[in-house]
Design an enzyme around this catalytic site. Structure first.
Site, short mmCIF file in Angstrom:
data_model
loop_
_atom_site.label_atom_id
_atom_site.label_comp_id
_atom_site.label_asym_id
_atom_site.label_seq_id
_atom_site.Cartn_x
_atom_site.Cartn_y
_atom_site.Cartn_z
N SER A 7 0.83 -1.20 0.00
CA SER A 7 0.00 0.00 0.00
C SER A 7 0.87 1.26 0.00
O SER A 7 1.62 1.48 -0.94
CB SER A 7 -0.97 -0.05 1.19
OG SER A 7 -1.97 0.92 1.08
N ASP B 263 -10.14 -5.46 -3.67
CA ASP B 263 -9.59 -4.41 -2.82
C ASP B 263 -10.49 -3.18 -2.89
O ASP B 263 -10.71 -2.64 -3.97
CB ASP B 263 -8.18 -4.05 -3.31
CG ASP B 263 -7.41 -3.19 -2.33
OD1 ASP B 263 -8.00 -2.22 -1.80
OD2 ASP B 263 -6.21 -3.47 -2.12
N HIS C 280 -7.41 -5.88 0.61
CA HIS C 280 -6.24 -5.07 0.96
C HIS C 280 -5.57 -5.55 2.25
O HIS C 280 -4.60 -4.94 2.70
CB HIS C 280 -6.68 -3.61 1.13
CG HIS C 280 -5.60 -2.60 1.00
ND1 HIS C 280 -5.00 -2.29 -0.20
CD2 HIS C 280 -5.00 -1.80 1.93
CE1 HIS C 280 -4.09 -1.34 -0.02
NE2 HIS C 280 -4.06 -1.03 1.27
#
Length: 255
Positions: A122, A200, A233
């Protein structure tokens, strides 16, 4: 600043000199999240790779507003050097590229800090990509899990860059954007692997892997960018593909 180092069993050899894989964590994380949740140690043990996990930002400075939001300030350093005076201690780029490698070399002789790779998740994926692209030849390989690929055009990046760099010169933000950097990259190529989950919740709004793919095509840079069906995620996603990524780095680090 805190950081964690995982030493594989190969570190016990008298003449050990281990390659180093840096892992940059995402928003809200500390150095401990990946160590506790990813399962990276098993794959690193098998390959004889040291795994270094730094924190995501300075902590405990008491800067006004540093903990008011989860995506800016504490836990959200974005791996850049802040130029706004209030945030002058947020210099994560220098920490990752200079201070931490020098500290490791000085105190852990079993680590070969001349033989390194870098990866992240991320915000940390953003960091891994931009740091590698801004330091050609510094890392043997690079990978990212659900990275923020085009931060100048997404809310997370715009908030961080406006806060840390100011909003008077948005062109300067592009020097911290992996898609912008890759599109004009002319340095030595390195193996690059990117995984993002199709489920995600941040895929289209914040991550934008298609921007990185377009930049790679423009630069003629080989990239393996995969959409993993049904994954989100979370650290369940990271744990599912961490072994793939360590294998990717082992090929470059071990020859």
């Amino acid at each position: 600043m805190n950081f964690t180092v995982y030493f594989p069993p190969a570190a016990e050899a008298a003449d050990a000199k281990l390659p180093v894989l840096f892992y940059l964590s995402g928003l809200t994380c500390t150095d401990e999240n990946v160590i506790q949740k990813s399962g990276a140690q098993r794959a690193c043990a098998a390959k004889g790779i040291a795994f270094v996990a730094p924190d995501t930002s300075p902590r405990g400075l008491g800067v006004e507003g540093e903990a008011e939001s989860w995506d800016f300030g504490v836990g959200a350093g974005f791996y850049i050097n802040a130029t706004v005076d209030k945030w002058k201690n947020w210099r994560m780029y220098d920490y990752i590229t200079k201070e931490l490698p020098e500290l490791l070399a000085a105190h852990f002789p079993t680590l070969d800090t001349s033989n390194t790779a870098i990866m992240g998740h991320s915000m940390g994926g953003h960091g891994a990509l931009t740091i590698a692209l801004k330091n050609p030849g510094a890392f043997k390989s690079v990978s990212a899990l659900a990275p923020i690929c085009n931060p100048v055009n997404v809310p997370w990046g715009q908030k961080a860059f406006a806060g840390y760099l100011g909003d008077s010169d948005k062109e300067a933000w592009k020097q911290h954007d992996a898609s912008e950097l890759l599109a004009s990259y002319t340095g030595p190529k390195f193996p690059l692997l990117v995984d993002t989950g199709t489920s995600d919740p941040f895929l289209t709004r914040e991550l934008r892997p298609e921007a990185l793919e377009a930049a790679a095509e423009k630069a003629g840079f080989p990239i393996t960018s995969r959409l993993q069906d049904g994954y989100d995620h979370s650290y369940f996603f990271i744990a599912s593909f961490i072994e793939d990524h360590i294998e990717h780095h082992a090929k470059a680090l071990l020859g």
